[in-house]
Design a protein around this motif. Sequence first.
Motif, short mmCIF file in Angstrom:
data_model
loop_
_atom_site.label_atom_id
_atom_site.label_comp_id
_atom_site.label_asym_id
_atom_site.label_seq_id
_atom_site.Cartn_x
_atom_site.Cartn_y
_atom_site.Cartn_z
N SER A 1 0.84 -1.19 0.00
CA SER A 1 0.00 0.00 0.00
C SER A 1 0.88 1.24 0.00
O SER A 1 1.98 1.24 0.56
N CYS A 2 0.38 2.30 -0.60
CA CYS A 2 1.08 3.58 -0.62
C CYS A 2 0.06 4.66 -0.29
O CYS A 2 -0.90 4.87 -1.05
N ALA A 3 0.28 5.32 0.83
CA ALA A 3 -0.59 6.42 1.25
C ALA A 3 -0.03 7.72 0.74
O ALA A 3 1.15 8.03 0.96
N LEU A 4 -0.87 8.48 0.07
CA LEU A 4 -0.44 9.73 -0.57
C LEU A 4 -1.08 10.92 0.14
O LEU A 4 -2.27 10.91 0.42
N SER A 5 -0.26 11.94 0.44
CA SER A 5 -0.78 13.18 1.01
C SER A 5 -0.01 14.35 0.43
O SER A 5 1.10 14.20 -0.07
N ASN B 1 -9.44 6.35 -5.00
CA ASN B 1 -9.52 7.81 -5.02
C ASN B 1 -9.97 8.38 -3.68
O ASN B 1 -9.49 9.42 -3.24
N ASP B 2 -10.90 7.72 -3.04
CA ASP B 2 -11.45 8.24 -1.80
C ASP B 2 -10.45 8.20 -0.65
O ASP B 2 -10.43 9.07 0.21
N LYS B 3 -9.61 7.18 -0.66
CA LYS B 3 -8.66 7.00 0.44
C LYS B 3 -7.27 7.54 0.10
O LYS B 3 -6.37 7.48 0.94
#
Length: 124
Positions: A21-25, A74-76
């Motif tokens: 997983s890769c969380a983008l901010s 897209n939502d997360k």
Amino acid sequence: QVQLVESGGGLVQAGGSLRLSCALSGRTFSRYIMGWFRQAPGKEREFVAAIRWSDGITYYADSVKGRFTISRDNDKNMVYLQMDSLKFEDTAVYYCASDSRVSIPTMEYEYGYWGQGTQVTVSS
């Protein structure tokens, strides 16, 4: 400032599966292309897969085609790399990368934002 944080690496037997997983901010303009790269010990970092955020178009390296699947939520604000039928040679540190492009790049220098990497080890 764009931040990418990978997770999901670990140890798995050959033939098994893992999902990274890769969380983008950060700034949304950089969410045009999301890519995964990997670097095995003693080797150069290589392209694995990429996805265009706007329409979900994907592109894969020949070495993983048919075994790995890249997707996005897209939502997360998440990007995933589903890795099936893992082989010993898939062992590497896997990196999430991003850049604001329209076409899908496959070269390391074409990505401006990188995560810290997550280790994937496949035992034979």
